[in-house]
Structure formats: C-alpha cells, structure tokens
Write a protein that holds these residues in place. Structure first.
Motif, mmCIF file in Angstrom:
data_model
loop_
_atom_site.group_PDB
_atom_site.id
_atom_site.type_symbol
_atom_site.label_atom_id
_atom_site.label_comp_id
_atom_site.label_asym_id
_atom_site.label_seq_id
_atom_site.Cartn_x
_atom_site.Cartn_y
_atom_site.Cartn_z
ATOM 1 N N HIS A 1 -34.834 -71.578 17.632
ATOM 2 C CA HIS A 1 -35.321 -70.205 17.085
ATOM 3 C C HIS A 1 -35.080 -70.273 15.582
ATOM 4 C CE1 HIS A 1 -36.007 -66.106 16.309
ATOM 5 N NE2 HIS A 1 -35.144 -65.934 15.995
ATOM 6 N N HIS B 1 -38.264 -59.689 12.255
ATOM 7 C CA HIS B 1 -38.414 -60.882 11.543
ATOM 8 C C HIS B 1 -39.532 -60.823 10.666
ATOM 9 C CE1 HIS B 1 -36.390 -62.482 15.339
ATOM 10 N NE2 HIS B 1 -36.101 -63.325 14.446
ATOM 11 N N HIS C 1 -31.650 -58.356 10.001
ATOM 12 C CA HIS C 1 -31.692 -59.751 10.883
ATOM 13 C C HIS C 1 -31.943 -60.995 10.070
ATOM 14 C CE1 HIS C 1 -32.184 -61.931 14.519
ATOM 15 N NE2 HIS C 1 -33.172 -62.321 14.147
ATOM 16 N N HIS D 1 -30.319 -65.317 9.795
ATOM 17 C CA HIS D 1 -31.083 -66.571 9.684
ATOM 18 C C HIS D 1 -30.794 -67.436 8.678
ATOM 19 C CE1 HIS D 1 -34.311 -66.557 12.982
ATOM 20 N NE2 HIS D 1 -33.945 -65.325 13.064
ATOM 21 N N PHE E 1 -30.822 -57.267 18.609
ATOM 22 C CA PHE E 1 -32.449 -57.562 18.539
ATOM 23 C C PHE E 1 -33.234 -56.013 18.335
ATOM 24 C CE2 PHE E 1 -32.402 -62.009 19.790
ATOM 25 C CZ PHE E 1 -33.232 -62.387 19.084
HETATM 26 ZN ZN LIG Z 1 -34.140 -64.225 14.739
#
Ligand SMILES: [Zn+2]
Ligand SMILES: [Zn+2]
Length: 287
Positions: A125, A180, A203, A207, A220
C-alpha cells in the motif's frame, strides 16, 4: 427487522453505487483542485491500482459471498456475542459496535506496521509513489483477507447489529477513497472535518518516507484513536508539496506501479524501511 433484511438484500447494490459515486466525485475533485503534482502518469498507476482492486473484490466475493453483514445476521440468528447476550438498547449497540470496529481496524493497521511479516504485506500500500483516490484501494489480497478475518471475529464477539456493520463498511470504504484524495480543500473545512474523521491532509502524513511521519496517523475513518493513543501528527515537516511519498528502499516505478511486481513484493522484500519502533521510543545509538 424488515429494514435490516432490506439492507442486506440490497447491500451489494448500496455499496457499489455509493462506491462508484464517491470514486467519481473524488476523481473529478482531483482534476479540478489537485493538492500535489503527480510524479508518474496517472494512467499507468491507475491501471495497476484498479487492477489490484478488481482482483480483491473478486476474491472476497468468491471466498466470502455474504461478507461481514451476512456474518452479523448469522451471529444474531444464533444469539452469539455480547450484544445478543445482553439486553442493550439498539442505539447503544449500534454506536458501540461502530466505534469498536473502527478501533479494531486502527489496531490492525498499527499491527501491520509493527509485525515484520504483516509489514511486508502492508508495504504494498505504501510503495505507491503518489497519493490519490486509487491509493486508497490498493491493498495486498492477503492483507484484505486477514482484515476480513479480524472484522469477522470482532462482529461475532460483539454480536454487532447488521445495520451497524453495514454503516461501518460504508464508512471504511468511502472514507478510504476520501482520505487518500489528492485534493485541495479550505483549511477551515479540513480543521472542522478532522475533529471527527481522517482527512486527506491528515492521512497523507502517514504516506511520508520519514519514519516518524510513517509511524503516525494510523486511523482510517475516525481521527480520534490517533489523538487518544498519541500517534497523531498534524502535518508533514517538509510540507505537503515538498514531502516525499512512498518508502525508502523501493522507488522503481516498474515495481511501484506494476500489477505483478506489486503483488510479488511481500515475497521478495523485507520491510526494513518500515521502522517498527514507536516514534517516542528511539533505539539507542550504537556505542
Ligand atoms: Zn493509506
Ligand atoms: Zn500504513
């Protein structure tokens, strides 16, 4: 109970149309007001990411056709689980089940960063070199199946009402598309939403290639767990434009945006660039 049977009968349809609608909305928003410039051509990444998505959807439908809502109904029919044993008012069972499922997914996400074998799977991911709506869909099929098992166990243990499970599945699915998104939104709106749910700017920090940032913002859907457990980070140090997305050791586009190489990744590479230590527990330097 008619409402619940209606919900289950039309569950697949509700989920599909909600998914397609939010996906289209996010894709349009990304074109109208992108947050960052993408490093790879969109078509190349989207082919790989959506290919993996199609594989996962097919796999789950074949292996577990009734999914979590079906499991909730079966649990209710057998009177298993906490809420089927206790006489709890329906709204309380609904809210507690929703919160518990969201917390379970938060714990699962932390575990997929801390346990080396699980980290190999979840790393797929994170090797995406860009961050957009399709990143929210690219998970390794083995991670998807393990996640489904964790949800099954939580639903059975709680005796979670089917309506709460459907609401949670929608929140998780649509929330992942939303958070995302490579989208720009007014700072005030981000602040307001972030008091409750995970926003794209929240979020995206997760990353980052920077270990401390990678080890933060595991939520999430609800943004509360990271604040509660001390893993919340408001923004990347370098800023959203200058931050580097992805992981340290895998930056070859043919691997990061290739359907087969992506799926093979957990079996080929260790997750050494996934630091397992908590951000606050720095490893002592070598003497
Ligand atoms: Zn993610
Ligand atoms: Zn992660």
């Amino acid at each position: 109970m008619d409402t619940i049977h209606f919900l289950v009968d039309t569950e697949a349809a509700i989920r599909f149309f909600a998914f397609a609608g939010v996906f289209a909305l996010m894709a349009a928003w990304e074109v109208a007001a992108p947050r960052r410039a993408l490093s790879l051509p969109k078509g190349r990444r989207w082919r790989a990411n959506l290919g993996v998505t199609l594989l996962n959807v097919t796999l789950v439908r074949v292996l577990f056709p009734t999914a979590t809502v079906g499991m909730a109904l079966a649990t209710e029919a057998r009177q298993w689980g906490l809420f089927n044993a206790l006489a709890v008012p329906a709204p309380v069972a609904f809210v507690v089940s929703f919160l518990a499922l969201d917390l379970a997914i938060w714990i699962q996400h932390v575990a997929f960063h801390r346990v080396p074998l699980l980290a190999r799977l979840h790393r797929m991911h994170h090797v995406d070199l860009d961050f957009d709506v399709t990143t929210g869909l690219r998970f390794h099929p083995v991670e998807i199946v393990l996640s489904l098992m964790i949800k099954f166990v939580t639903v059975i243990a709680l005796g979670a009402p089917a309506a709460a499970v459907l609401a949670f599945e929608l929140a998780l699915n649509l929330g992942s598309l939303f958070n995302h998104g490579n989208v720009r939104m007014p700072a005030g709106l981000d602040r307001l939403l972030r008091a409750f749910i995970v926003t794209p700017d929240m979020h995206r920090v997760h990353h980052s290639i920077v270990p401390e940032e990678l080890n933060s913002n595991f939520g999430f859907f609800l943004s509360w767990w990271d604040r509660l457990f001390g893993t919340y980070r408001a923004a990347p140090r370098a800023g959203h434009d200058a931050m580097t997305i992805g992981v340290r050791d895998t930056r070859d586009p043919s691997v990061c945006a290739g359907f087969w190489p992506m799926l093979a990744l957990p079996f080929r590479e260790r997750a050494d660039d996934f630091p397992c230590a908590r951000p606050t527990m720095q490893r002592p330097a070598n003497p």
